[in-house]
Design an enzyme around this catalytic site. Sequence first.
Site, mmCIF file in Angstrom:
data_model
loop_
_atom_site.group_PDB
_atom_site.id
_atom_site.type_symbol
_atom_site.label_atom_id
_atom_site.label_comp_id
_atom_site.label_asym_id
_atom_site.label_seq_id
_atom_site.Cartn_x
_atom_site.Cartn_y
_atom_site.Cartn_z
ATOM 1 N N LYS A 80 0.863 -1.184 0.000
ATOM 2 C CA LYS A 80 0.000 0.000 0.000
ATOM 3 C C LYS A 80 0.896 1.229 0.000
ATOM 4 O O LYS A 80 1.923 1.255 0.710
ATOM 5 C CB LYS A 80 -0.883 -0.033 1.252
ATOM 6 C CG LYS A 80 -1.912 1.084 1.332
ATOM 7 C CD LYS A 80 -2.798 0.936 2.577
ATOM 8 C CE LYS A 80 -3.928 1.946 2.603
ATOM 9 N NZ LYS A 80 -4.850 1.746 3.743
ATOM 10 N N SER A 155 -9.826 1.557 2.612
ATOM 11 C CA SER A 155 -9.004 2.392 1.777
ATOM 12 C C SER A 155 -7.905 1.624 1.033
ATOM 13 O O SER A 155 -7.333 2.159 0.083
ATOM 14 C CB SER A 155 -8.343 3.468 2.639
ATOM 15 O OG SER A 155 -7.472 2.884 3.589
ATOM 16 N N SER A 179 -9.961 -0.899 6.826
ATOM 17 C CA SER A 179 -9.378 -0.790 5.483
ATOM 18 C C SER A 179 -8.616 -2.001 4.976
ATOM 19 O O SER A 179 -8.218 -2.022 3.811
ATOM 20 C CB SER A 179 -8.462 0.423 5.408
ATOM 21 O OG SER A 179 -9.250 1.575 5.279
#
Length: 494
Positions: A80, A155, A179
Amino acid sequence: MDLLDGSLVTLADAVRDGTISALEVADATLARISAAGADATGTYLDVDAERTRAQARAVDDKRARGEALGALAGVPIGLKDALCTRDARTTCGSKILEGFRPPYDATAVARLRAADAVFTGKLNMDEFAMGSSNENSAYGPVKNPWDPTRVPGGSSGGSAVAVASGLAHATLGSDTGGSIRQPAALCGVVGLKPTYGRVSRYGLVAFASSLDQIGPFARDVRGAARVLEVIAGHDGHDATSVPRPVEDFVGACGRDPKGLRVGVPEEYLRAAGDSGLEPDVQASIEQALRALEGLGCTLVPIHMPHTRHAVATYYVVATAEASSNLARFDGVRYGVRVDPGRDLEAMYGATRDRGFGAEVKRRILLGTYVLSAGYYDAYYTKALKVRTLIRRDFEAAFAQCDVIAGPTSPQVAWPLGEKVDDPLKMYLADVFTLPASLAGVPGISVPAAPSKTGLPIGLQLVADAWQEARLLTLAHAFEQVSPAKGLRPSAIAR
Ligand code: GLN
């Protein structure tokens, strides 16, 4: 290549014993990324084939020198873009960090490197990890591989999609309020949020520090367990990192879950109207609960009465902490370079163009408001008190059961654009993941029976703090009997 679609543990073992080279694995993965074209571009914010191949070659050289390879030998892992990487830019999905190249690796990243993993690149995400659909990224949305007209969740949307589409074998994400678990559920992969303090957050761009945790996405539970073993453990660089031994999490997968007491919160499956629980999700989770009974677990009805306050509580606590954490992004120290030759007007103009997106601004404003002198007690102090009540719900529950089971998300992946103009609707989608975040306990999402239209649904299992081994035992046993076993999105590039 079969190995690429098999289990992570098998792949790492094959690289270790020389059945396949790390470079062959890297090349096969890079070929998939380039074949995926625009879809891969949306998923990845940064791919550098030469960087990946050099890292793979270094792993192969190490083996050629006769050195033993690490637990993730040659495994292609995506990160990420909230995680600092010394050899790649880190934007956190924001224009304000465009061009930022951290001088160091996050601890979790350094540990993957030391375990001989090979990085595929940096993955798209909601700006500063704020969102539930990945539509808040300054670099565009990510599409759900099961239906490209739908969101992947957020997210960590890119992290979930890369695993679901075979564009990485495993990935890291961060989970502040869901997330990791929620995009895993919406994309049909495994996502694990560890206990708060289990994994060092050093080098993770901070969102809400009392909630943020790094964790793995993988195709199967054992893969997630292997990655957790590598990234977990005390780190002096993070004051919230707890010195606890890292257990044999892979060994926990395969243990018999017989006799485990599984708590089923009455409020979760009953209150369809309140939580927006879709009938298909309800049916899938009820089927999963029967499967857990079939594995020899006892279902125990429990109550989580304060869950209905979780959304309000989280969005006060998280925005308050975000407003403080994001104060460092003042447009001077990161991103835009201060050019002495440029006049002030032009410099601030550039900062504005590359500034925060609407959701991040909304949260900074909200967070600043709830922390302001006149409203601190009414909102922030109150939210902390309710957070304690939510934590107590878990204490009471874990006096009666070993693991709590329920849906990860009240809904399947929704159409792109559906909630972008209604932040409250977006926030409500987090109702089932927020309580575990507020209590700091670990949770995992495992694919359960899909919806009638074939969209993924996740079963969320939550255990008491530091009980990841137990969580993995149950998750792994469920995975073997889940109707989702072996299902992959059909539209992915091969
Ligand atoms: N969806 C939640 C939010 O928007 C959670 C995000 C997260 O876990 N990073 O804040």
